[in-house]
Every structure is written in structure tokens, then in C-alpha cells.
Design a protein around this motif. Structure first.
Motif, PDB file in Angstrom:
ATOM      1  N   LYS A   1     -38.044 -28.260  15.983  1.00 17.47           N
ATOM      2  CA  LYS A   1     -38.993 -27.306  15.372  1.00 17.47           C
ATOM      3  C   LYS A   1     -39.421 -27.745  13.967  1.00 17.47           C
ATOM      4  O   LYS A   1     -40.608 -27.773  13.649  1.00 17.47           O
TER       5      LYS A   1
ATOM      6  N   ASN B   1     -35.292 -42.431  13.012  1.00 19.56           N
ATOM      7  CA  ASN B   1     -34.140 -43.354  13.142  1.00 19.56           C
ATOM      8  C   ASN B   1     -33.880 -43.741  14.596  1.00 19.56           C
ATOM      9  O   ASN B   1     -32.776 -43.550  15.122  1.00 19.56           O
TER      10      ASN B   1
ATOM     11  N   LYS C   1     -34.658 -42.342  17.261  1.00 23.59           N
ATOM     12  CA  LYS C   1     -34.447 -41.259  18.231  1.00 23.59           C
ATOM     13  C   LYS C   1     -35.777 -40.536  18.471  1.00 23.59           C
ATOM     14  O   LYS C   1     -36.435 -40.125  17.511  1.00 23.59           O
TER      15      LYS C   1
ATOM     16  N   SER D   1     -31.167 -24.911  18.206  1.00 29.49           N
ATOM     17  CA  SER D   1     -30.936 -25.797  17.078  1.00 29.49           C
ATOM     18  C   SER D   1     -31.079 -27.264  17.499  1.00 29.49           C
ATOM     19  O   SER D   1     -30.579 -27.662  18.553  1.00 29.49           O
TER      20      SER D   1
ATOM     21  N   THR E   1     -39.138 -30.679  12.576  1.00 30.53           N
ATOM     22  CA  THR E   1     -39.851 -31.959  12.621  1.00 30.53           C
ATOM     23  C   THR E   1     -41.307 -31.721  13.001  1.00 30.53           C
ATOM     24  O   THR E   1     -42.227 -32.325  12.434  1.00 30.53           O
TER      25      THR E   1
HETATM   26  N1  LIG Z   1     -33.639 -38.099   9.435  1.00 30.98           N
HETATM   27  C1  LIG Z   1     -33.259 -37.997  10.702  1.00 30.98           C
HETATM   28  N2  LIG Z   1     -32.808 -39.073  11.371  1.00 30.98           N
HETATM   29  C2  LIG Z   1     -32.447 -39.000  12.664  1.00 30.98           C
HETATM   30  N3  LIG Z   1     -32.483 -37.878  13.378  1.00 30.98           N
HETATM   31  C3  LIG Z   1     -32.918 -36.783  12.757  1.00 30.98           C
HETATM   32  C4  LIG Z   1     -33.335 -36.758  11.401  1.00 30.98           C
HETATM   33  N4  LIG Z   1     -33.715 -35.510  11.068  1.00 30.98           N
HETATM   34  C5  LIG Z   1     -33.537 -34.764  12.180  1.00 30.98           C
HETATM   35  N5  LIG Z   1     -33.064 -35.524  13.186  1.00 30.98           N
HETATM   36  C6  LIG Z   1     -32.763 -35.106  14.549  1.00 30.98           C
HETATM   37  O1  LIG Z   1     -33.963 -34.677  15.122  1.00 30.98           O
HETATM   38  C7  LIG Z   1     -33.722 -33.574  15.978  1.00 30.98           C
HETATM   39  C8  LIG Z   1     -34.631 -32.442  15.594  1.00 30.98           C
HETATM   40  O2  LIG Z   1     -34.296 -31.970  14.293  1.00 30.98           O
HETATM   41  P1  LIG Z   1     -35.062 -30.717  13.680  1.00 30.98           P
HETATM   42  O3  LIG Z   1     -34.485 -30.475  12.332  1.00 30.98           O
HETATM   43  O4  LIG Z   1     -36.506 -30.918  13.803  1.00 30.98           O
HETATM   44  O5  LIG Z   1     -34.610 -29.561  14.695  1.00 30.98           O
HETATM   45  P2  LIG Z   1     -34.713 -27.989  14.558  1.00 30.98           P
HETATM   46  O6  LIG Z   1     -35.119 -27.481  15.882  1.00 30.98           O
HETATM   47  O7  LIG Z   1     -35.563 -27.622  13.401  1.00 30.98           O
HETATM   48  O8  LIG Z   1     -33.198 -27.621  14.263  1.00 30.98           O
HETATM   49  P3  LIG Z   1     -32.572 -26.370  13.476  1.00 30.98           P
HETATM   50  O9  LIG Z   1     -33.029 -25.156  14.223  1.00 30.98           O
HETATM   51  O10 LIG Z   1     -31.094 -26.602  13.607  1.00 30.98           O
HETATM   52  O11 LIG Z   1     -33.068 -26.436  12.074  1.00 30.98           O
HETATM   53  C9  LIG Z   1     -32.250 -33.247  15.860  1.00 30.98           C
HETATM   54  O12 LIG Z   1     -31.577 -33.807  16.947  1.00 30.98           O
HETATM   55  C10 LIG Z   1     -31.831 -33.916  14.582  1.00 30.98           C
HETATM   56  O13 LIG Z   1     -30.504 -34.312  14.654  1.00 30.98           O
END
Ligand SMILES: Nc1ncnc2c1ncn2[C@@H]1O[C@H](COP(=O)(O)OP(=O)(O)OP(=O)(O)O)[C@@H](O)[C@H]1O
Length: 252
Positions: free
Chosen positions: A44, A16, A18, A40, A46
Motif C-alpha cells: 500500500k 531491492n 523484490k 501488512s 509503496t
Molecule cells: N526498501 C525496501 N527494500 C526492500 N523491500 C522493501 C522495502 N520497503 C518495503 N519493502 C517491502 O515491500 C513490501 C511492501 O511494503 P509496503 O510498506 O509498501 O507495504 P504496506 O502494505 O504499506 O505495509 P504496512 O501496512 O505494514 O505499512 C513489503 O514486503 C516490504 O517488506
């Protein structure tokens, strides 16, 4: 490359609009456990989902760069996604078996592949349940609903279901975050056993868990790999100040 099961090259993921992952270059060794840790929202999950192209189920996802799996770039045009997702199985945080029997949960992927031979299905059920240390617990109730299992048993069932598809890689996204300490220990022992046959990538919030069960660890911060090394090196002798700060709880 032969000892590397997966390799990312200049991987970028935009969700989206970002930029969520930026220029990721990682080589993931075969039949080892590689952990992704980091605060968080650092990217990770993604990153984990980019290895079986599940991110693309989100239509607002743009991935650039390459990921080699057994030397073939999975992001090349016409790469067969169905076979990729069979070979790279994924287990998520909250175990939700399908609302059907234990037996049917495990053979779900085999049936989808048109395998009907009862002997083959039975063998797969027993093999995967033994592999996940569930056989003795459930062998007398294979036709009962999987929904009735405990959370820890459900998570092992979901791993058994992934194994039934004969994967080469297992992606585990915080597989113990909803489990009690005893179930967590069982999953950690299971991961240790499974790495003799599978390449395992795990996202965990729990640094102690990463230190206990992984061979390699990557610290992700703000969509970048800060440091990637043997787990022992990263935890005892981090080279990057950011890693040291994260491990000592000074941020994250
Ligand atoms: N569908 C989406 N659209 C836009 N941004 C997203 C989407 N999914 C995740 N993000 C953003 O991408 C970034 C990475 O998200 P991700 O879930 O990969 O992080 P993470 O390190 O696994 O987090 P957590 O430890 O909280 O699970 C975050 O800033 C999240 O807000």
C-alpha cells in the motif's frame, strides 16, 4: 481522463530485487477520496509513494510502467520532480513538524520558492489553518514551537503545510494511526472537507475508516489489486472471494 486525476498503467515496482507491486492499473478520480487497504506488507505505502516518485529516493527501487497525472506521464524522462512533489503532497503516519514555529512550518515551502511578501505568507498561514480547523486553536501562538502541539494538532499542521503549497493531490499514509479517537475523528472530518478541493489518496489499516471516509477503495494483496470499486460496493457486495475473506477477517 478529464475526471481522472491519476491513472496507472502496468505499474511495477521492484525494491531491492523484490517485486513489490505488479501490473497495477488504477484510475483515481478527481476530488474524491480513494483508499488503499490490505494486509501488512502488501504494498500500500509503496503504491502511494509511486504517485510522487518518492520511492526513487531509495536507490534500489526500479519502477516500470506509467502514471498519468493530468494526462502527462510522470515517469517520462525530464518530468519536473520538484513541481510534481508540490502538486502531490504527502502526509505520513507520525506527525513530525519541523523544529520551528507553527508559522514557519506552514510557510516553509513558500519560502523555499522564494516567496517573501509578508502579506502573502500571513494569508497562507491563516487560510491553511482555517482549512484544517486549527486557526481558533493556535491563532494566538503562531510563533510558538510546533513541537509543543498535541499529536492531533501536529497532524493537522502537517496537512496545513502540505496545503500551503497549493497541491492538487494529497497522499495520506495512515494519517491517524498514532492518534486518539477524538483527533482521528477531526482528521476524518477534515478529509471530508478537503475533498471538495483536492484529490485524496489514503492508506489505512482501519477498514471502518476506509468505509467511513472514502468514495473508492482498492484492496491490495501481495502487490496486486484484488478489487477496486466504489467503497459502498466493495464493502457490501465484494465481487472477489479474496475481498470477502479479507473484509470478514478470514485472512490478513
Ligand atoms: N526498501 C525496501 N527494500 C526492500 N523491500 C522493501 C522495502 N520497503 C518495503 N519493502 C517491502 O515491500 C513490501 C511492501 O511494503 P509496503 O510498506 O509498501 O507495504 P504496506 O502494505 O504499506 O505495509 P504496512 O501496512 O505494514 O505499512 C513489503 O514486503 C516490504 O517488506
Amino acid at each position: 481522463m478529464s475526471l481522472m486525476k491519476l491513472k496507472t498503467e502496468n505499474l511495477n515496482v521492484v525494491l531491492n530485487n523484490k517485486l513489490v507491486l505488479e501490473n497495477i492499473n488504477l484510475s483515481i478520480p478527481t476530488k474524491k477520496v480513494t483508499a488503499f487497504i490490505g494486509p501488512s506488507g502488501c504494498g500500500k505505502t509503496t503504491l502511494l509513494k509511486s504517485f510522487n516518485r518518492i520511492n526513487e529516493l531509495n536507490s534500489e527501487c526500479i519502477t516500470t510502467g506509467k502514471i498519468y497525472f493530468n494526462s502527462a506521464n510522470i515517469y517520462q524522462k525530464n518530468y519536473k520532480l520538484e513541481s510534481l512533489r508540490r502538486k502531490i503532497g504527502m502526509v505520513v503516519q507520525n506527525p513530525h513538524p519541523f523544529p520551528m514555529s507553527i508559522y514557519e512550518n506552514i510557510v516553509f515551502g513558500l519560502r523555499a520558492n522564494n516567496i517573501k511578501n509578508k502579506r502573502v505568507l500571513d494569508d497562507s498561514v491563516e487560510y491553511t489553518l482555517r482549512k484544517t480547523f486549527l486557526w481558533e486553536e493556535v491563532k494566538h501562538k503562531l510563533q510558538s514551537s510546533a513541537i509543543l502541539l498535541s499529536s492531533g494538532q501536529k497532524q493537522r499542521l502537517i496537512i496545513a503545510r502540505a496545503i500551503a503549497n497549493s497541491p492538487e493531490v494529497l497522499l495520506l499514509d495512515e494519517p491517524t494511526s498514532s492518534l486518539d479517537p477524538i483527533s482521528t475523528l477531526k482528521i476524518e472530518e477534515l478529509i471530508d472537507e478537503l475533498k471538495t478541493e483536492y484529490t485524496i489518496l489514503i492508506v489505512t489499516h482501519n477498514m471502518h475508516q476506509a468505509a467511513r471516509i472514502s468514495d473508492f477503495t482498492a484492496l491490495i494483496y501481495n502487490g496486486n489489486v484484488v478489487e477496486y470499486d466504489l467503497t459502498d460496493n466493495l464493502f457490501t457486495n465484494p465481487k472477489n472471494k479474496l475481498t470477502e475473506a479479507y473484509l470478514t477477517g478470514r485472512y490478513g
